[in-house]
Design a protein around this motif. Structure first.
Motif: not given
Length: 150
Positions: A41-47, A78-84, A140-142
């Protein structure tokens, strides 16, 4: 696919609510994920965060949805610097409406949870594309590629 996307109103990080029908006229990506702060989930949100400027340049709004609370979402972002922006579906009504709240098995236990899925909603409110049982790498790219064709 010409199914109308199920309408909803959910609380969003940063305050307020998101109402899907109020976004009609704007393409929307909804990605459902199981839990905040887990590896996939972290990877998906980061992508999606990394590609957010490209989605925005196309006029596409992107939202992540899980059953986690807004407090959990805020800490995760906040922990992962996500913007979505993340939507909280604590009661799982929206997950059920999109048929992503499923019986899952892990370590020999059966439980109900969100199956990773993404929906691209066209300007007219119909589901332009649905991805189910998503594998995170390259996803996310797809989604971005398909969004470019709207």
């Amino acid at each position: 696919m010409t199914d109308t996307a199920p309408d909803f109103t959910l609380p969003v990080t940063g305050g307020g609510e998101v109402n899907l029908s109020a976004l009609k006229g704007t393409p929307v990506v909804l990605f459902f994920y199981p839990r905040d702060d887990t590896s996939g989930c972290t990877l998906e949100n980061q992508d999606f965060t990394r590609l957010l400027p490209e989605f925005e340049a196309l006029g596409v709004r992107v939202f992540g949805i899980s059953k986690d609370s807004l407090d959990s979402h805020d800490k995760f972002m906040a922990k992962k610097a996500l913007t979505v922006p993340l939507l909280s579906d604590e009661g799982s009504q929206v997950s059920e409406a999109y048929d992503v709240f499923k019986e899952k098995k892990m370590y020999g236990k059966t439980f109900m949870g969100i199956e990773r899925a993404t929906f691209l909603i066209a300007r007219d409110g119909t589901i332009a594309r649905a991805w189910r049982k998503v594998k995170v790498p390259g996803h996310a790219e797809e989604v971005l590629e398909v969004a470019r064709s709207l």
